[in-house]
Scaffold this active site. Structure first.
Site, PDB file in Angstrom:
ATOM      1  N   ASP A   1       5.380  -1.844   2.243  1.00 27.21           N
ATOM      2  CA  ASP A   1       4.473  -1.152   1.346  1.00 27.21           C
ATOM      3  C   ASP A   1       3.051  -1.270   1.880  1.00 27.21           C
ATOM      4  OD1 ASP A   1       4.002   0.374  -0.796  1.00 27.21           O
ATOM      5  OD2 ASP A   1       4.132  -1.224  -2.286  1.00 27.21           O
ATOM      6  N   LYS A   5      11.528  -1.397   3.438  1.00 27.13           N
ATOM      7  CA  LYS A   5      10.470  -0.417   3.253  1.00 27.13           C
ATOM      8  C   LYS A   5       9.181  -1.183   2.988  1.00 27.13           C
ATOM      9  CE  LYS A   5       9.652   3.995   0.995  1.00 27.13           C
ATOM     10  NZ  LYS A   5       8.406   3.842   0.257  1.00 27.13           N
ATOM     11  N   GLU A  46       3.783   0.956   9.609  1.00 28.01           N
ATOM     12  CA  GLU A  46       3.070   0.722   8.370  1.00 28.01           C
ATOM     13  C   GLU A  46       2.005  -0.343   8.603  1.00 28.01           C
ATOM     14  OE1 GLU A  46       4.469   2.799   6.341  1.00 28.01           O
ATOM     15  OE2 GLU A  46       3.719   2.273   4.350  1.00 28.01           O
ATOM     16  N   TYR A  73     -10.128 -21.753  20.842  1.00 27.01           N
ATOM     17  CA  TYR A  73     -11.356 -22.025  21.571  1.00 27.01           C
ATOM     18  C   TYR A  73     -11.296 -21.458  22.990  1.00 27.01           C
ATOM     19  CZ  TYR A  73     -15.075 -24.631  23.846  1.00 27.01           C
ATOM     20  OH  TYR A  73     -16.190 -24.974  24.554  1.00 27.01           O
ATOM     21  N   GLU A  74     -10.192 -21.767  23.677  1.00 26.92           N
ATOM     22  CA  GLU A  74     -10.047 -21.255  25.045  1.00 26.92           C
ATOM     23  C   GLU A  74     -10.000 -19.730  25.065  1.00 26.92           C
ATOM     24  OE1 GLU A  74      -7.257 -23.936  27.724  1.00 26.92           O
ATOM     25  OE2 GLU A  74      -6.646 -23.961  25.620  1.00 26.92           O
ATOM     26  N   LYS A  91      14.924   2.169  -3.700  1.00 26.66           N
ATOM     27  CA  LYS A  91      13.779   1.442  -4.286  1.00 26.66           C
ATOM     28  C   LYS A  91      14.261   0.226  -5.073  1.00 26.66           C
ATOM     29  CE  LYS A  91      10.151   4.264  -3.558  1.00 26.66           C
ATOM     30  NZ  LYS A  91       8.769   4.321  -3.830  1.00 26.66           N
ATOM     31  N   CYS A 110     -19.663 -13.725 -27.316  1.00 25.04           N
ATOM     32  CA  CYS A 110     -19.214 -14.570 -26.214  1.00 25.04           C
ATOM     33  C   CYS A 110     -18.493 -15.815 -26.742  1.00 25.04           C
ATOM     34  CB  CYS A 110     -20.418 -14.983 -25.361  1.00 25.04           C
ATOM     35  SG  CYS A 110     -19.981 -16.129 -24.048  1.00 25.04           S
ATOM     36  N   CYS A 159     -25.686 -19.417 -21.154  1.00 23.94           N
ATOM     37  CA  CYS A 159     -24.231 -19.423 -21.354  1.00 23.94           C
ATOM     38  C   CYS A 159     -23.609 -20.390 -20.339  1.00 23.94           C
ATOM     39  CB  CYS A 159     -23.718 -18.000 -21.159  1.00 23.94           C
ATOM     40  SG  CYS A 159     -21.967 -17.794 -21.463  1.00 23.94           S
ATOM     41  N   CYS A 194     -21.470 -10.918 -21.224  1.00 30.69           N
ATOM     42  CA  CYS A 194     -22.322 -11.770 -22.038  1.00 30.69           C
ATOM     43  C   CYS A 194     -23.701 -11.734 -21.380  1.00 30.69           C
ATOM     44  CB  CYS A 194     -21.791 -13.195 -22.062  1.00 30.69           C
ATOM     45  SG  CYS A 194     -23.016 -14.354 -22.697  1.00 30.69           S
ATOM     46  N   TYR A 196       8.476   1.243  13.042  1.00 27.67           N
ATOM     47  CA  TYR A 196       9.856   1.566  12.707  1.00 27.67           C
ATOM     48  C   TYR A 196      10.371   2.900  13.218  1.00 27.67           C
ATOM     49  CZ  TYR A 196       7.091   3.552   8.879  1.00 27.67           C
ATOM     50  OH  TYR A 196       6.144   4.190   8.152  1.00 27.67           O
ATOM     51  N   LEU A 236      10.149  10.376   2.435  1.00 23.35           N
ATOM     52  CA  LEU A 236      11.532   9.919   2.366  1.00 23.35           C
ATOM     53  C   LEU A 236      12.080  10.257   0.986  1.00 23.35           C
ATOM     54  CD1 LEU A 236      11.394   6.292   3.832  1.00 23.35           C
ATOM     55  CD2 LEU A 236      12.672   8.214   4.783  1.00 23.35           C
ATOM     56  N   CYS A 251     -20.870 -18.956 -25.826  1.00 21.66           N
ATOM     57  CA  CYS A 251     -22.227 -19.171 -26.326  1.00 21.66           C
ATOM     58  C   CYS A 251     -22.559 -18.314 -27.550  1.00 21.66           C
ATOM     59  CB  CYS A 251     -23.252 -18.910 -25.217  1.00 21.66           C
ATOM     60  SG  CYS A 251     -23.460 -17.159 -24.848  1.00 21.66           S
ATOM     61  N   GLU A 263      16.565  -1.008   7.167  1.00 22.31           N
ATOM     62  CA  GLU A 263      15.271  -1.666   7.376  1.00 22.31           C
ATOM     63  C   GLU A 263      14.634  -1.892   6.025  1.00 22.31           C
ATOM     64  OE1 GLU A 263      12.943   0.941   9.918  1.00 22.31           O
ATOM     65  OE2 GLU A 263      14.812   1.509  10.904  1.00 22.31           O
TER      66      GLU A 263
HETATM   67  P1  AMP Z   1       7.251   7.711   0.306  1.00 23.97           P
HETATM   68  O1  AMP Z   1       5.813   7.461   0.562  1.00 23.97           O
HETATM   69  O2  AMP Z   1       7.779   7.073  -0.930  1.00 23.97           O
HETATM   70  O3  AMP Z   1       7.623   9.158   0.494  1.00 23.97           O
HETATM   71  O4  AMP Z   1       8.034   6.939   1.454  1.00 23.97           O
HETATM   72  C1  AMP Z   1       7.898   7.303   2.786  1.00 23.97           C
HETATM   73  C2  AMP Z   1       7.065   6.304   3.470  1.00 23.97           C
HETATM   74  O5  AMP Z   1       7.685   5.036   3.538  1.00 23.97           O
HETATM   75  C3  AMP Z   1       6.847   6.649   4.890  1.00 23.97           C
HETATM   76  O6  AMP Z   1       5.803   7.564   5.029  1.00 23.97           O
HETATM   77  C4  AMP Z   1       6.487   5.330   5.492  1.00 23.97           C
HETATM   78  O7  AMP Z   1       5.075   5.180   5.464  1.00 23.97           O
HETATM   79  C5  AMP Z   1       7.047   4.309   4.557  1.00 23.97           C
HETATM   80  N1  AMP Z   1       7.957   3.335   5.190  1.00 23.97           N
HETATM   81  C6  AMP Z   1       7.873   2.001   5.009  1.00 23.97           C
HETATM   82  N2  AMP Z   1       8.815   1.348   5.695  1.00 23.97           N
HETATM   83  C7  AMP Z   1       9.524   2.283   6.362  1.00 23.97           C
HETATM   84  C8  AMP Z   1      10.635   2.224   7.253  1.00 23.97           C
HETATM   85  N3  AMP Z   1      11.200   1.050   7.588  1.00 23.97           N
HETATM   86  N4  AMP Z   1      11.085   3.384   7.756  1.00 23.97           N
HETATM   87  C9  AMP Z   1      10.521   4.570   7.400  1.00 23.97           C
HETATM   88  N5  AMP Z   1       9.487   4.687   6.563  1.00 23.97           N
HETATM   89  C10 AMP Z   1       8.984   3.564   6.044  1.00 23.97           C
HETATM   90 ZN    ZN Z   2     -21.999 -16.395 -23.136  1.00 25.12          ZN
END
Ligand code: AMP
Ligand code: ZN
Length: 664
Positions: free
Chosen positions: A114, A112, A169, A32-33, A308, A402, A426, A420, A221, A81, A405, A110
């Site tokens: 997604d 990875k 990311e 709120y603030e 992976k 269905c 239904c 349906c 990263y 990568l 119904c 680190e």
């Molecule tokens: P890929 O898309 O499989 O070629 O993997 C490379 C992508 O992994 C990079 O373009 C990054 O977007 C992503 N990524 C996610 N986490 C990391 C990380 N800790 N360091 C470097 N790349 C990362």
């Molecule tokens: Zn139905």
């Protein structure tokens, strides 16, 4: 304190609270603030546009529209990568490295993340631009959208270098993703499949205020630049953290490859406890000097490798396929499985999506199937173990009628799903539509829950949401577990919903593909239900951001006699089916079809008021000048490059007074 100091102070305060909340996850002020301070700042900025700042905290709420994203060349290429899938792969990688560099090699481990990768450029501590990865050499500039992501600092603190890029990311944490999907399903839309695609799709939305609504996060990263005061990857993560970036504390320094394995083993097991998706570990040579020696292949750095995680998969028996009917009539086949533990949870059901999916994988009852929990939240079946198929098994025949119904199902061209068509007879559709109507974001009827709706329908007290308005206490008292007080509350709640504004009523009607945002757009454009009901498909498509799918759905809804009757009844009960007087005040269509770019400092009205005036009069505001711009409204101190661009494209430049005359 003068105005400028006041503005700067507010910006500084808001920045700090924002950082504490979104980066450190440690709130130091109430929402709120925070809102009050933000409003104060907004008011001051509106009143004194000479203190405009491209990185003010007020820009976080978005609002700017980008029609076409500019392509921008990366100063430093964004590489891919290399992947590895086993310890052996990693050991081979280490052997290759050791041949190329001298001395011991340490690694930063680190996760990875997604999501969608992004490159942020900072100059003198200010966010200058944000560019998507694109093909690695050049990407799309999405700065306005990126500014709405709260954990990305717009201004840095500490001893940052004068100019550098930082990569990270953009992720959509599970919690926010699930919430977005709940809302989509309420609107009768298909849920998003996975957080990653949703995150990357978000970056390319045209309306930045839509991006602002999505709970995106950004994890960083990698720092790149010339002559940076950094010697190791691990140190660069710490520095980035000090400058105000969100860098997960998970990263670890490994003295050798066996410590790397420990990190991998730990996170392979624990990654499901994280709030966002990860699909592996990235191992990087820690010393930047060694990194330089190792260099790059055509596609990826030699100094880093991704490991992976294996997608979590289990085999289990498919006991039965059942079919769910949604409120729009869409049929979803559901696999009922022999319970199996997968990624830390017991899985009993999996979505089969649609008939094509079942046919493609030839999934049959009695089969042993592989269930996977990958990017998707709802587990899915990825294949069948044919060796275990019972001899008497027969191919799955998709239902033709269905299950609720018995009406024959239809499947329209281009639609993956069966429907349906018996919308009015239904039961799950009838109940589902009313449940949607009363839901919080729609008519928000207090005192009436989903189960009561089902009860009311089953007892033939209501068939349609308009019937709610004729219910009486006497009618509902005899229902199971209905006390006098709750009966009265229910009726009062129904009565109170008559003040809900038109756009929410429109959403409540449950027209397929008309979610909250679309409802708001349509309400604003058509102003009342009759105008909307009489619009042609072409007219609907011409409304900003309304595509042919939505247009067709709206036409279909209003072509039903039953729906038209329902609306007449709602009208007779006093439901708001038009925009109210206050909302209507000052609205015209004088600027319809015109697109404006506003630039500079104004005297009679503030820049924001100017934008509001354009929209109120039916025009569109855009942030950049293009062929499609009808006018540039220029104030004092309009940038010379903007002026040159407008002149180059032959876009008329008008003054504040010219504009006010246009709408007077
Ligand atoms: P890929 O898309 O499989 O070629 O993997 C490379 C992508 O992994 C990079 O373009 C990054 O977007 C992503 N990524 C996610 N986490 C990391 C990380 N800790 N360091 C470097 N790349 C990362
Ligand atoms: Zn139905």
């Amino acid at each position: 304190m003068n105005v400028e100091q006041q503005i700067n102070l507010l910006r500084e305060e808001l920045r700090k609270h924002n950082y504490n909340y979104y980066v450190l996850d440690n709130a130091t002020i109430s929402d709120y603030e925070f809102d009050i301070k933000l409003k104060q700042l907004q008011q001051l900025e509106d009143a004194y546009p000479e203190f405009y700042d491209t990185n003010s905290p007020t820009l976080r709420v978005g609002g700017e529209i980008t029609k076409n994203f500019n392509t921008v060349k990366h100063d430093f290429r964004m590489y891919s990568l290399a992947n590895s899938y086993s310890k052996e792969d990693l050991e081979d990688w280490e052997t290759r490295i050791k041949k190329l560099v001298d001395g011991d090699v340490e690694y930063t481990c680190e996760l990875k993340y997604d999501g969608a990768s992004i490159s942020l450029t900072y100059e003198n501590g200010n966010l200058l631009r944000a560019v998507t990865r694109g093909d690695g050499y050049q990407g799309d500039e999405v700065t306005t959208n990126i500014k709405t992501i709260n954990s990305i600092p717009l201004k840095l603190k500490g001893d940052y270098p004068p100019r550098f890029d930082i990569r990270g990311e953009i992720v959509l944490p599970f919690e926010g993703f699930n919430k977005m999907n709940e809302e989509r399903m309420e609107a009768g839309e298909e849920p998003y499949r996975n957080p990653r695609n949703t995150a990357s799709g978000s970056l390319k939305l045209q309306d930045s205020s839509e991006v602002a609504k999505r709970p995106l996060d950004c994890l960083l990263y990698h720092i790149v630049g010339e002559k940076l005061p950094i010697e190791t990857q691990f140190e660069s993560l710490e520095k980035a953290r000090n400058w105000g970036f969100k860098v997960p504390e998970i990263a670890k320094l490994a003295k050798n490859i066996s410590e790397v394995f420990e990190f991998i083993e730990y996170w392979d097991e624990h990654r499901h406890e994280l709030p966002y998706e990860t699909d592996g570990v990235v191992v990087k040579v820690n010393s930047l000097y060694q990194q330089e020696e190792l260099g790059y292949t055509a596609k990826a750095p030699r100094w880093a490798i991704a490991y992976k995680f294996k997608a979590e998969q289990e085999a289990t028996v498919l006991n039965e396929i059942t079919y769910q009917v949604g409120r729009t009539g869409a049929i979803t086949p559901v696999a009922n499985l022999e319970p199996v533990e997968l990624a830390g949870t017991i899985v009993k059901r999996a979505s089969l999506h649609n008939a094509d999916q079942i046919e493609k994988l030839d999934i049959r009852v009695g089969d042993t199937v592989f269930v996977e929990k990958g990017g998707e939240i709802i587990p899915k079946i990825v294949g069948v173990d044919l060796d275990k198929r019972p001899i008497n098994s027969t191919p799955t025949k998709y239902i033709t009628h269905c299950p609720e119904c018995q009406t024959e199902l239809v499947r329209q061209e281009g639609d993956a799903k069966h429907f349906c068509p018996n919308a009015d007879g239904c039961p799950p559709q009838i109940i589902g539509r009313i449940q949607h109507f009363i839901s919080r974001k729609a008519m928000d009827i207090d005192g009436l829950g989903s189960e009561t709706v089902a009860l009311l329908v089953e007892n033939n007290l209501i068939k349609n949401y308009s019937d709610l308005y004729e219910l009486t206490v006497e009618q509902i008292l005899p229902l199971e577990r209905m006390a006098e007080k709750s009966a009265e509350n229910l009726i009062a709640g129904v009565e109170a919903s008559k003040i809900i504004p038109f756009d929410r009523v429109l959403f409540a009607l449950g027209i397929r593909y008309v979610g909250e945002t679309v409802a708001r757009k349509l309400a604003k454009h058509y102003k009342n239900i009759d105008a909307l009901a009489n619009a042609s498909e072409e007219q609907l498509i011409n409304v900003d951001e309304i595509g042919d799918v939505i247009a067709k759905s709206v036409i279909e809804f209003f072509s039903s006699e039953e729906n038209r009757n329902t609306i007449q009844r709602l009208k007779s009960f006093g439901i708001k089916l038009e925009i109210s007087e206050e909302e209507l005040a000052g609205q015209t269509n004088k600027l319809e079809g015109e697109t404006f770019v506003v630039s500079g400092v104004f005297h009679k009205v503030s820049r924001n008021e100017l934008k509001q005036l354009i929209e109120k009069n039916g025009g569109k505001v855009s942030s950049s000048i293009s062929k499609k711009t009808s006018y540039v409204v220029a104030g004092d101190k309009m940038g010379p490059s903007k002026r040159a661009k407008a002149e180059g494209l032959g876009v008329p430049i008008i003054s504040e007074d010219d504009f006010l005359l246009m709408i007077s």
